[in-house]
Design an enzyme around this catalytic site. Structure first.
Site, PDB file in Angstrom:
ATOM      1  N   GLU A 110     -62.804  -8.848   3.756  1.00  0.00           N
ATOM      2  CA  GLU A 110     -63.079  -8.293   2.422  1.00  0.00           C
ATOM      3  C   GLU A 110     -64.451  -7.619   2.394  1.00  0.00           C
ATOM      4  O   GLU A 110     -64.618  -6.547   1.819  1.00  0.00           O
ATOM      5  CB  GLU A 110     -63.011  -9.409   1.369  1.00  0.00           C
ATOM      6  CG  GLU A 110     -61.593  -9.937   1.182  1.00  0.00           C
ATOM      7  CD  GLU A 110     -61.509 -10.999   0.101  1.00  0.00           C
ATOM      8  OE1 GLU A 110     -62.067 -12.087   0.338  1.00  0.00           O
ATOM      9  OE2 GLU A 110     -60.927 -10.736  -0.953  1.00  0.00           O
ATOM     10  N   GLU A 130     -55.732 -16.217   3.498  1.00  0.00           N
ATOM     11  CA  GLU A 130     -55.995 -17.127   2.376  1.00  0.00           C
ATOM     12  C   GLU A 130     -54.776 -17.928   1.932  1.00  0.00           C
ATOM     13  O   GLU A 130     -54.892 -19.113   1.607  1.00  0.00           O
ATOM     14  CB  GLU A 130     -56.552 -16.349   1.176  1.00  0.00           C
ATOM     15  CG  GLU A 130     -58.027 -16.004   1.299  1.00  0.00           C
ATOM     16  CD  GLU A 130     -58.310 -14.755   2.127  1.00  0.00           C
ATOM     17  OE1 GLU A 130     -57.379 -14.238   2.782  1.00  0.00           O
ATOM     18  OE2 GLU A 130     -59.462 -14.304   2.117  1.00  0.00           O
TER      19      GLU A 130
END
Ligand code: NAI
Length: 694
Positions: A110, A130
């Site tokens: 990210e 995730e």
């Protein structure tokens, strides 16, 4: 100019008009609070430095940023949080190039996607894993990734947490260039940064590519099915869909809100527990540190596998895959041929599926030697026995191994239940013997129980753990006792499920309830799949020493007497019609079970799904408490790792110990008393406090 402050996790220096921002947070540069603070300070330095026209963001050591710091996830997050850092990167007036190597996962990816360009070294692993931790990317991953890849590619990547390579990332337009491994990554990134000539190019300003709506819907449905409708998968899909239909800022805020909710959810807690338990399990126990010298693994290049049946062939494939030399020994040329054929068919399937090239297969097979000649095992560093599960046979085989293995070779048995010490005593060197309990299929299943015999020395065990890691397995150390950790707990569970059959449940009731809890399969479907005759043989062997007062359910014996040996014979607890995949319940079986109840004088009463689940789970939990008290398991977390990896226990429940810790202790103890009562003579109730008060 150097602003290296030894106390911060981020260091900067300027070279050729580019500020190099280096993250130093060993071992994997997790994006901890210190890293985030350091990055904010570095961005201020960049903005304030008139000599710097751009920046390179790079990780020191073996990795870019392997993810967020999971230890922070159970508490309130310290500012600045990752979205604020990424917003600051985007708002910075100068372009920033992320230079990736090692791992760029989760928060690391990210962070990179927030930069103006990315270059990756060949071999970098990227991904947003995730969901495998019960959360979703919370720093724009679900918004920036699909702007480059499109939703059709983004959905499986995010909803399944798939990892991908630098080359795949280039195809997906997630990185701008891939550089060779042995070139100077930082220098390449500096050149790239200068090439931008001050241009900002933020992914957030791009649009999500237009794609076929029907195909996107189908991809979403398939991701939900594969993710068993887990809350994290549902939320990840919804966040991805937002990327195409909402303004960037609004979608980003919704992503963060979903992340925050999931972060403290029971599933995320359970998955984080397993994540840490898995890491802990592979570490040697603390007391070994005192004898560090003695616990150094022995050399490990050549493995001899004795027995080329189901397990032996699988172990050989695993070892060949880890670039070890393999000597495969069988008792007859015919059996050897059959074993080699198993290995060959495996490779043919892998080539057909495009997973391996013919050249890779040739290289693997060149390291394989088949033999029926015992002296050939003299070259082996480790000998792994995988012959029939029979103590006398194994003792004979170990006497042979003793005669032919070189001094110092590590000698392992793959026994499921037998006494490792009794096997070790068949040799003149019990200190070199240990158990290596693989799971079937041995080249697929990650779990490996490394069993410590009474005489096994630390370096022999260290070699077992090392071999496990080299094979890409999750080695869990345990002590020698009937069934070790996994089979011992599974036996207690299966036994309790059999009691419930006698009391009023049908096999399909128990299987439905346990699958409803999340077990990959119900216990009776599993029994049919693995074959009832294995358990039957073991029960017969134990019959002479079984205490007659013990509650013993003989349903399985009666099924076997009728030739119902499970799936392979077309019938077991269920009937398997030719050509039909799904099992059918059977009136004959019901009659046989009803008879068993009547013989014991039980008036059958139906059991609710909840009652079945709690009894079955409590049986596992009780056995876990006994195993820990007896020192068979070294750590409570190891038990959860074994059950989740080897027995289909749902990961999002964290394992039986974690499950127990979520229950009200008083209720659990009350239920255990009732369980002891109903299970009758022979049931040993453990002290649950050993599990509940970690
Ligand atoms: P299998 O029956 O498929 O293979 C055993 C092989 O050993 C046969 O090919 C046989 O010819 C060979 N063999 C027997 N005596 C020998 C000797 N004296 N010298 C050389 N080879 C000999 O059995 P399987 O299923 O592979 O099991 C092997 C061991 O692995 C057993 O101890 C079993 O309990 C254990 N195990 C089995 C698992 C499974 O799911 N099948 C899982 C974990 C462990």
């Amino acid at each position: 100019m150097h602003t290296a402050n030894e106390h911060t996790a981020v260091h900067t220096h300027r070279t050729e008009g580019v500020l190099v921002i280096e993250i130093r947070n060993p071992p994997v540069n997790a994006a901890s609070a210190a890293v985030r603070q350091g990055l904010m300070a570095a961005l201020q330095t960049l903005e304030a430095d008139p000599q710097a026209q751009a920046a390179v963001l790079i990780g020191a050591g073996s990795s870019f940023v392997a993810g967020s710091d999971l230890r922070e996830f159970g508490q309130p997050l310290q500012p600045p949080q990752l979205p604020a850092v990424i917003a600051a990167i985007e708002q910075c007036s100068k372009p920033i190039v992320a230079a990736l190597h090692g791992a760029a996962l989760g928060g690391g990816l990210e962070l990179a996607l927030g930069c103006d360009a990315r270059i990756a070294q060949a071999g970098t692993m990227l991904g947003l894993p995730e969901v495998t931790l019960g959360i979703i990317p919370g720093a724009g991953g679900t918004q920036r990734l699909p702007r480059r890849t499109g939703l059709l590619r983004a959905i499986p990547l995010v909803c399944r947490g798939e990892r991908f390579t630098a080359t795949q990332a280039l195809e997906l337009r997630l990185v701008d260039a891939v550089v060779e491994k042995d070139t100077d990554l930082c220098a390449q990134a500096i050149t790239h940064a200068l090439g931008l000539q001050g241009r900002k190019q933020r992914i957030r300003d791009e649009a999500v590519p237009a794609e076929d709506a029907e195909k996107i819907a189908a991809a979403g449905q398939s991701a939900l099915r594969a993710g068993k409708h887990q809350p994290a998968v549902v939320a990840a899909l919804s966040a991805l869909e937002d990327s195409a239909r909402l303004p960037f800022g609004e979608a980003l805020a919704r992503e963060r809100a979903a992340f925050e909710t999931l972060r403290l959810s029971p599933q995320a807690l359970a998955l984080r527990h397993l994540f840490f338990a898995e890491r802990e399990a592979t570490r040697p126990p603390a007391e070994w540190k005192q004898s560090a010298q003695a616990a150094t693994p022995r050399p490990l290049e050549t493995v001899a596998v004795i027995g080329a049946g189901t397990m032996g062939a699988g172990i050989a494939i695993a070892a060949l895959g880890a670039r070890l030399n393999v000597i495969l020994l069988e008792q007859t040329p015919e059996a050897l041929q059959a074993g080699i054929q198993r290995i060959t068919s495996h490779y043919q399937d892998r080539v057909a599926a495009g997973k391996l090239t013919a050249a890779q297969v040739d290289a693997a097979q060149a390291r394989l030697t088949g033999t029926c000649h015992w002296p050939d095992i003299a070259r082996a560093d480790v000998v792994i026995e995988a012959v029939f599960e029979d103590l006398a046979v194994k003792q004979t085989v170990f006497a042979q191994i003793d005669q032919h293995a070189r001094p110092g070779a590590v000698l392992a048995t793959n026994t499921s239940y037998l006494d490792v010490d009794a096997i070790a005593r068949a040799t003149t060197r019990p200190q070199d013997v240990l158990g290596l309990h693989f799971f079937s299929p041995a080249h697929v299943m990650k779990l490996l129980e490394v069993v410590q015999g009474a005489d096994s020395t630390p370096d022999v065990l260290a070699t077992g753990l090392q071999l496990g890691r080299r094979l890409g397995k999750l080695p869990v150390l345990c002590r020698n006792a009937f069934g070790f950790i996994g089979n011992r707990i599974y036996n207690a569970y299966r036994r309790q499920c059999e009691f419930m059959l006698e009391e009023g449940a049908w096999p399909e009731d128990v299987d439905r309830a346990m699958q409803g809890f999340g077990m990959a399969m119900g216990p009776f479907a599993v029994a049919d799949l693995s074959g009832l005759d294995i358990a039957w043989r073991m029960r017969k062997a134990q019959a002479a020493t079984r205490d007659p007062r013990e509650r013993y359910v003989d349903i399985l014996d009666h099924l076997c007497e009728q030739g119902r040996l499970g799936r392979k014979s077309g019938a077991g607890y269920y009937t398997y019609a030719e050509g039909r995949q799904s099992p059918a319940s059977d009136a004959t079986v019901r009659a046989l079970i009803a008879d068993a109840s009547a013989r014991r004088g039980i008036a059958r009463q139906p059991l609710t799904d909840t009652a079945i689940q709690r009894r079955a789970l409590l049986a596992m939990v009780n056995e876990a408490a006994l195993l820990l008290a007896q020192g068979v398991a070294l750590r409570a977390g190891d038990i959860d790792v074994v059950l989740a990896h080897g027995y289909g226990f749902p990961r999002w429940e964290g394992g039986p110990v974690f499950w127990a810790r979520q229950q009200d202790p008083a209720t659990l103890n009350r239920e255990l008393e009732a369980l002891a009562q109903i299970s009758g003579h022979g049931f040993v109730a453990g002290d649950l406090s050993i599990l509940l008060n970690p």
